[in-house]
Design a protein around this motif. Structure first.
Motif, PDB file in Angstrom:
ATOM      1  N   UNK A  26      -0.047  -4.606   6.936  1.00  0.00           N
ATOM      2  CA  UNK A  26      -0.856  -5.077   8.218  1.00  0.00           C
ATOM      3  C   UNK A  26      -0.169  -6.375   9.046  1.00  0.00           C
ATOM      4  N   UNK A  27       0.028  -6.349  10.304  1.00  0.00           N
ATOM      5  CA  UNK A  27       0.439  -7.129  10.715  1.00  0.00           C
ATOM      6  C   UNK A  27      -1.114  -8.532  10.700  1.00  0.00           C
ATOM      7  N   UNK A  28      -0.277  -9.183  10.860  1.00  0.00           N
ATOM      8  CA  UNK A  28      -1.267 -11.194  10.000  1.00  0.00           C
ATOM      9  C   UNK A  28      -2.107 -11.259  11.063  1.00  0.00           C
ATOM     10  N   UNK A  34      -8.860  -3.313   9.617  1.00  0.00           N
ATOM     11  CA  UNK A  34      -7.168  -2.794   9.025  1.00  0.00           C
ATOM     12  C   UNK A  34      -6.818  -3.459   7.243  1.00  0.00           C
ATOM     13  N   UNK A  35      -7.594  -5.162   7.155  1.00  0.00           N
ATOM     14  CA  UNK A  35      -6.875  -5.831   5.795  1.00  0.00           C
ATOM     15  C   UNK A  35      -7.767  -5.629   5.181  1.00  0.00           C
ATOM     16  N   UNK A  36      -9.064  -4.989   5.464  1.00  0.00           N
ATOM     17  CA  UNK A  36     -10.515  -4.330   4.322  1.00  0.00           C
ATOM     18  C   UNK A  36      -9.088  -2.820   3.496  1.00  0.00           C
TER      19      UNK A  36
END
Length: 89
Positions: A26-28, A34-36
Motif C-alpha cells: 500500500x501507499x505510505x 489497508x495496512x492491516x
C-alpha cells in the motif's frame, strides 16, 4: 520443482528462498485498514498463486513466481522489480 530464473536459467527450487505471496504494498499514506489487510490477511488458495522468491544460492535476485499450489507447475517467473513497476502485471 524447477524455477527458471530470468538471469541464471532453470534451477532446482532448493536454490531459492520462499518469502510468501507477491503483494503490492500500500501507499505510505494509506489508511490503517489497508495496512492491516496487507500485513495480516492472507488467502491460502488451491491453484494459481504469485509468490515472492529470492534466488539465494544464485544471483540473489528477487523473483515473482506464478505457480500452481496443487500441481507445483511453474507458469511464469519475472523479476520482482519489473512486477513492482507493473511491467509483468
Amino acid at each position: 520443482m524447477r524455477i527458471d530464473c530470468p538471469l541464471c536459467g532453470a534451477r532446482d527450487r532448493r536454490e531459492f528462498y520462499y518469502k510468501g505471496a507477491a503483494l503490492v504494498r500500500p501507499a505510505v499514506d494509506a489508511g490503517p485498514a489497508a495496512w492491516d489487510d496487507y500485513v495480516h490477511l492472507r488467502e491460502n488458495p488451491a491453484g494459481r498463486t504469485r509468490d515472492l522468491w529470492q534466488h539465494d544460492a544464485g544471483c540473489g535476485s528477487w523473483l515473482v513466481v506464478t505457480r500452481d499450489t496443487v500441481t507445483h507447475a511453474v507458469h511464469g517467473v519475472e523479476l520482482a522489480a519489473d512486477f513492482a513497476k507493473g511491467v509483468g502485471a
